[in-house]
Design a protein around this motif. Structure first.
Motif, PDB file in Angstrom:
ATOM      1  N   ALA A  23       0.879  -1.018   0.035  1.00 55.25           N
ATOM      2  CA  ALA A  23       0.070  -0.156  -0.252  1.00 55.25           C
ATOM      3  C   ALA A  23       0.685   1.137   0.106  1.00 55.25           C
ATOM      4  O   ALA A  23       0.672   2.233  -0.831  1.00 55.25           O
ATOM      5  CB  ALA A  23      -1.012   0.055   1.144  1.00 55.25           C
ATOM      6  N   LEU A  24       1.922   1.177   0.912  1.00 55.32           N
ATOM      7  CA  LEU A  24       2.391   2.623   0.887  1.00 55.32           C
ATOM      8  C   LEU A  24       4.169   2.296   1.054  1.00 55.32           C
ATOM      9  O   LEU A  24       4.483   1.170   1.672  1.00 55.32           O
ATOM     10  CB  LEU A  24       2.374   3.152   2.255  1.00 55.32           C
ATOM     11  CG  LEU A  24       1.090   3.674   2.694  1.00 55.32           C
ATOM     12  CD1 LEU A  24       0.690   4.495   4.016  1.00 55.32           C
ATOM     13  CD2 LEU A  24       0.920   4.847   1.513  1.00 55.32           C
ATOM     14  N   ARG A  25       4.796   2.976   0.426  1.00 57.36           N
ATOM     15  CA  ARG A  25       6.404   2.543   0.556  1.00 57.36           C
ATOM     16  C   ARG A  25       7.257   4.039   0.767  1.00 57.36           C
ATOM     17  O   ARG A  25       6.806   5.258   0.429  1.00 57.36           O
ATOM     18  CB  ARG A  25       6.811   2.310  -0.924  1.00 57.36           C
ATOM     19  CG  ARG A  25       6.735   3.192  -2.023  1.00 57.36           C
ATOM     20  CD  ARG A  25       7.347   2.700  -3.400  1.00 57.36           C
ATOM     21  NE  ARG A  25       7.060   3.622  -4.382  1.00 57.36           N
ATOM     22  CZ  ARG A  25       7.788   4.539  -4.805  1.00 57.36           C
ATOM     23  NH1 ARG A  25       8.886   4.787  -3.960  1.00 57.36           N
ATOM     24  NH2 ARG A  25       7.543   5.290  -5.874  1.00 57.36           N
ATOM     25  N   LEU A  39      -3.461  15.748   3.129  1.00 54.97           N
ATOM     26  CA  LEU A  39      -3.001  14.710   2.130  1.00 54.97           C
ATOM     27  C   LEU A  39      -3.914  14.799   1.090  1.00 54.97           C
ATOM     28  O   LEU A  39      -5.217  14.458   1.287  1.00 54.97           O
ATOM     29  CB  LEU A  39      -2.934  13.411   2.871  1.00 54.97           C
ATOM     30  CG  LEU A  39      -2.271  13.437   4.234  1.00 54.97           C
ATOM     31  CD1 LEU A  39      -2.201  11.970   4.928  1.00 54.97           C
ATOM     32  CD2 LEU A  39      -0.796  13.645   4.189  1.00 54.97           C
ATOM     33  N   ILE A  40      -3.600  14.673  -0.123  1.00 53.00           N
ATOM     34  CA  ILE A  40      -4.532  14.619  -1.120  1.00 53.00           C
ATOM     35  C   ILE A  40      -3.678  13.639  -2.318  1.00 53.00           C
ATOM     36  O   ILE A  40      -2.493  13.662  -2.423  1.00 53.00           O
ATOM     37  CB  ILE A  40      -4.508  15.978  -1.940  1.00 53.00           C
ATOM     38  CG1 ILE A  40      -5.702  15.979  -2.874  1.00 53.00           C
ATOM     39  CG2 ILE A  40      -3.386  16.449  -2.511  1.00 53.00           C
ATOM     40  CD1 ILE A  40      -6.381  17.334  -3.310  1.00 53.00           C
ATOM     41  N   GLY A  41      -4.741  13.244  -3.025  1.00 53.55           N
ATOM     42  CA  GLY A  41      -4.640  12.192  -4.278  1.00 53.55           C
ATOM     43  C   GLY A  41      -5.445  11.470  -4.647  1.00 53.55           C
ATOM     44  O   GLY A  41      -6.537  11.436  -4.076  1.00 53.55           O
ATOM     45  N   HIS A  42      -5.290  10.713  -5.633  1.00 55.13           N
ATOM     46  CA  HIS A  42      -6.459   9.879  -6.313  1.00 55.13           C
ATOM     47  C   HIS A  42      -6.448   8.771  -5.391  1.00 55.13           C
ATOM     48  O   HIS A  42      -5.820   8.252  -4.607  1.00 55.13           O
ATOM     49  CB  HIS A  42      -5.894   9.307  -7.716  1.00 55.13           C
ATOM     50  CG  HIS A  42      -5.770  10.310  -8.838  1.00 55.13           C
ATOM     51  ND1 HIS A  42      -6.657  11.000  -9.224  1.00 55.13           N
ATOM     52  CD2 HIS A  42      -4.532  10.882  -9.231  1.00 55.13           C
ATOM     53  CE1 HIS A  42      -6.204  11.918 -10.196  1.00 55.13           C
ATOM     54  NE2 HIS A  42      -5.019  11.817 -10.359  1.00 55.13           N
ATOM     55  N   SER A  43      -7.999   8.110  -5.654  1.00 57.27           N
ATOM     56  CA  SER A  43      -8.360   7.048  -4.826  1.00 57.27           C
ATOM     57  C   SER A  43      -7.289   5.887  -4.768  1.00 57.27           C
ATOM     58  O   SER A  43      -6.853   5.786  -6.123  1.00 57.27           O
ATOM     59  CB  SER A  43      -9.809   6.369  -5.512  1.00 57.27           C
ATOM     60  OG  SER A  43     -10.818   7.479  -5.266  1.00 57.27           O
ATOM     61  N   GLY A  44      -7.248   5.354  -3.836  1.00 56.05           N
ATOM     62  CA  GLY A  44      -6.037   4.203  -3.875  1.00 56.05           C
ATOM     63  C   GLY A  44      -4.848   4.632  -3.565  1.00 56.05           C
ATOM     64  O   GLY A  44      -4.032   3.520  -3.625  1.00 56.05           O
ATOM     65  N   CYS A  45      -4.680   5.544  -3.235  1.00 56.65           N
ATOM     66  CA  CYS A  45      -3.136   6.182  -3.104  1.00 56.65           C
ATOM     67  C   CYS A  45      -2.853   6.042  -1.673  1.00 56.65           C
ATOM     68  O   CYS A  45      -1.649   6.534  -1.235  1.00 56.65           O
ATOM     69  CB  CYS A  45      -3.077   7.851  -3.562  1.00 56.65           C
ATOM     70  SG  CYS A  45      -3.747   8.907  -2.673  1.00 56.65           S
ATOM     71  N   GLY A  46      -3.435   5.738  -0.787  1.00 55.24           N
ATOM     72  CA  GLY A  46      -2.950   5.294   0.701  1.00 55.24           C
ATOM     73  C   GLY A  46      -3.290   6.411   1.761  1.00 55.24           C
ATOM     74  O   GLY A  46      -2.470   6.439   2.656  1.00 55.24           O
ATOM     75  N   LYS A  47      -3.926   7.477   1.410  1.00 54.28           N
ATOM     76  CA  LYS A  47      -4.281   8.458   2.222  1.00 54.28           C
ATOM     77  C   LYS A  47      -4.856   8.006   3.474  1.00 54.28           C
ATOM     78  O   LYS A  47      -4.261   8.406   4.589  1.00 54.28           O
ATOM     79  CB  LYS A  47      -5.105   9.721   1.608  1.00 54.28           C
ATOM     80  CG  LYS A  47      -4.614  10.051   0.067  1.00 54.28           C
ATOM     81  CD  LYS A  47      -5.612  11.306  -0.295  1.00 54.28           C
ATOM     82  CE  LYS A  47      -7.028  10.734  -0.419  1.00 54.28           C
ATOM     83  NZ  LYS A  47      -7.158   9.661  -1.609  1.00 54.28           N
ATOM     84  N   SER A  48      -5.772   7.514   3.312  1.00 57.24           N
ATOM     85  CA  SER A  48      -6.411   6.894   4.731  1.00 57.24           C
ATOM     86  C   SER A  48      -5.516   5.881   5.570  1.00 57.24           C
ATOM     87  O   SER A  48      -5.663   6.097   6.657  1.00 57.24           O
ATOM     88  CB  SER A  48      -7.910   6.550   4.465  1.00 57.24           C
ATOM     89  OG  SER A  48      -8.808   7.535   3.808  1.00 57.24           O
ATOM     90  N   PRO A 216      -0.515   0.805  -6.470  1.00 54.26           N
ATOM     91  CA  PRO A 216       0.071   0.369  -5.198  1.00 54.26           C
ATOM     92  C   PRO A 216       1.345   0.974  -5.154  1.00 54.26           C
ATOM     93  O   PRO A 216       2.020   1.643  -5.838  1.00 54.26           O
ATOM     94  CB  PRO A 216       0.013  -1.258  -5.594  1.00 54.26           C
ATOM     95  CG  PRO A 216       0.036  -1.441  -6.874  1.00 54.26           C
ATOM     96  CD  PRO A 216      -0.536  -0.207  -7.579  1.00 54.26           C
ATOM     97  N   ALA A 217       1.838   0.678  -4.010  1.00 52.56           N
ATOM     98  CA  ALA A 217       3.234   1.193  -3.490  1.00 52.56           C
ATOM     99  C   ALA A 217       3.310   2.763  -3.670  1.00 52.56           C
ATOM    100  O   ALA A 217       4.113   3.298  -4.226  1.00 52.56           O
ATOM    101  CB  ALA A 217       4.216   0.440  -4.041  1.00 52.56           C
ATOM    102  N   ALA A 218       2.379   3.328  -3.139  1.00 54.29           N
ATOM    103  CA  ALA A 218       1.974   4.764  -2.982  1.00 54.29           C
ATOM    104  C   ALA A 218       3.230   5.394  -2.375  1.00 54.29           C
ATOM    105  O   ALA A 218       3.431   5.030  -1.238  1.00 54.29           O
ATOM    106  CB  ALA A 218       0.784   5.243  -2.753  1.00 54.29           C
ATOM    107  N   THR A 219       3.605   6.714  -2.597  1.00 51.60           N
ATOM    108  CA  THR A 219       4.452   7.334  -1.846  1.00 51.60           C
ATOM    109  C   THR A 219       4.268   8.815  -1.870  1.00 51.60           C
ATOM    110  O   THR A 219       3.305   9.323  -2.496  1.00 51.60           O
ATOM    111  CB  THR A 219       6.054   7.141  -2.177  1.00 51.60           C
ATOM    112  OG1 THR A 219       6.672   7.625  -1.282  1.00 51.60           O
ATOM    113  CG2 THR A 219       6.392   7.714  -3.542  1.00 51.60           C
ATOM    114  N   ILE A 220       4.893   9.629  -1.200  1.00 56.67           N
ATOM    115  CA  ILE A 220       4.710  11.159  -1.208  1.00 56.67           C
ATOM    116  C   ILE A 220       5.326  11.608  -2.709  1.00 56.67           C
ATOM    117  O   ILE A 220       6.884  11.301  -2.890  1.00 56.67           O
ATOM    118  CB  ILE A 220       5.264  11.804  -0.166  1.00 56.67           C
ATOM    119  CG1 ILE A 220       4.364  11.515   1.353  1.00 56.67           C
ATOM    120  CG2 ILE A 220       5.227  13.321  -0.309  1.00 56.67           C
ATOM    121  CD1 ILE A 220       5.054  12.156   2.555  1.00 56.67           C
ATOM    122  N   GLY A 221       4.513  12.005  -3.416  1.00 61.76           N
ATOM    123  CA  GLY A 221       5.166  12.598  -4.724  1.00 61.76           C
ATOM    124  C   GLY A 221       5.774  14.067  -4.687  1.00 61.76           C
ATOM    125  O   GLY A 221       7.134  14.211  -5.058  1.00 61.76           O
TER     126      GLY A 221
END
Length: 269
Positions: A23-25, A39-48, A216-221
């Protein structure tokens, strides 16, 4: 200066029926005391997921989260959480829903009268004194969300965590509650981390906007510093900001990031 919240090299995996989901890297973020971060991003980016890690509701697969120099390894009253669903108990009044949280935090050191006073003060802070005896089915959706905010504030948390608290509300109610939230932050000096899908909301409220890459493997862009006076010093006036170059440039920067990520998603599909 030591950061109030430190997230260091955090990774999060979930075991699913289809195997291990990354989920997060490599999440690294520092938040100073009194900052308002979205925290903002598209659905599924791991914000919650990231918000739940900060709340201590789940534990990271790797890495550490530190709040006020203490490692986060479980939920605690130092972190108040406001969910998108208000999660009020329908058989309790607004006051008693707030009182329930107050009793858990202060029940062993204060009298019943003091606990009730705390609950009533929190409701007054969100403008709900007149509704304190009403039950959830007797009030509007926006008022329910304000009770949820009051419940979190009544615990006197060091860190206020908000997971799209206004996402299910109509535009006018959402705008009113955003204004209320700015007043509350100014009154309390709270440190806030908030998840949102709304670009305008993110720029209006934030000191910094943390933009997440796609999962998946979302991170802070990217992290955007919003060059406006901090909300804790003075509420921002949305009508004035509509023509403010710094606001418009910040909004454009967030939109550009999100559109780039959306284009990447569509290209990979």
């Amino acid at each position: 200066m030591t950061a109030y919240l430190e997230i260091d090299k955090v990774e999060m995996h979930f075991e699913t029926k289809r195997g291990r989901f990354h989920a997060l890297r490599d999440i690294n973020l520092k938040v100073n005391r009194g900052e308002f971060i979205t925290l903002i991003g598209h659905s599924g980016c791991g914000k919650s997921t990231l918000l739940n890690l900060i709340a201590g509701l789940i534990k990271p697969t790797a890495g550490t989260l530190i709040c006020d120099r203490k490692e986060i390894n479980a939920p605690g009253p130092d972190r108040g959480v406001v969910f998108q669903n208000h999660s009020l108990l329908p058989w309790l009044s607004c006051r008693d829903n707030v009182l329930l949280a107050v009793e858990r935090v202060f029940g062993d050191r204060e009298t019943r009268a003091q606990l009730i006073a705390r609950a009533r003060a929190a409701l007054a802070l969100v403008g709900l004194t007149a509704a304190e005896a009403k039950r959830p089915h007797e009030i509007s959706g926006g008022m329910k969300q304000r009770v949820g905010i009051a419940r979190a504030l009544a615990m006197e948390p060091k860190l206020l965590l908000m997971d799209e608290p206004f996402g299910a509300l109509d535009a006018l109610t959402r705008a009113r509650l955003q204004d209320e939230l700015m007043k509350i932050v100014q009154a309390t000096g709270s440190t806030v981390v908030m998840v949102t899908h709304d670009v305008d909301e993110a720029v209006l409220l934030s000191d910094r906007v943390v933009m997440m890459s796609n999962g998946p493997a979302a991170t802070i862009g990217e992290v955007l510093d919003v060059p406006l006076a901090p909300v804790r010093e003075a509420p921002r006036l949305r009508l004035e900001l509509a023509h403010e170059p710094a606001y418009l440039q910040s909004r454009e920067a967030v939109l550009e990031f999100l559109y780039r990520k959306q284009a990447h998603l569509e290209a990979a599909a």
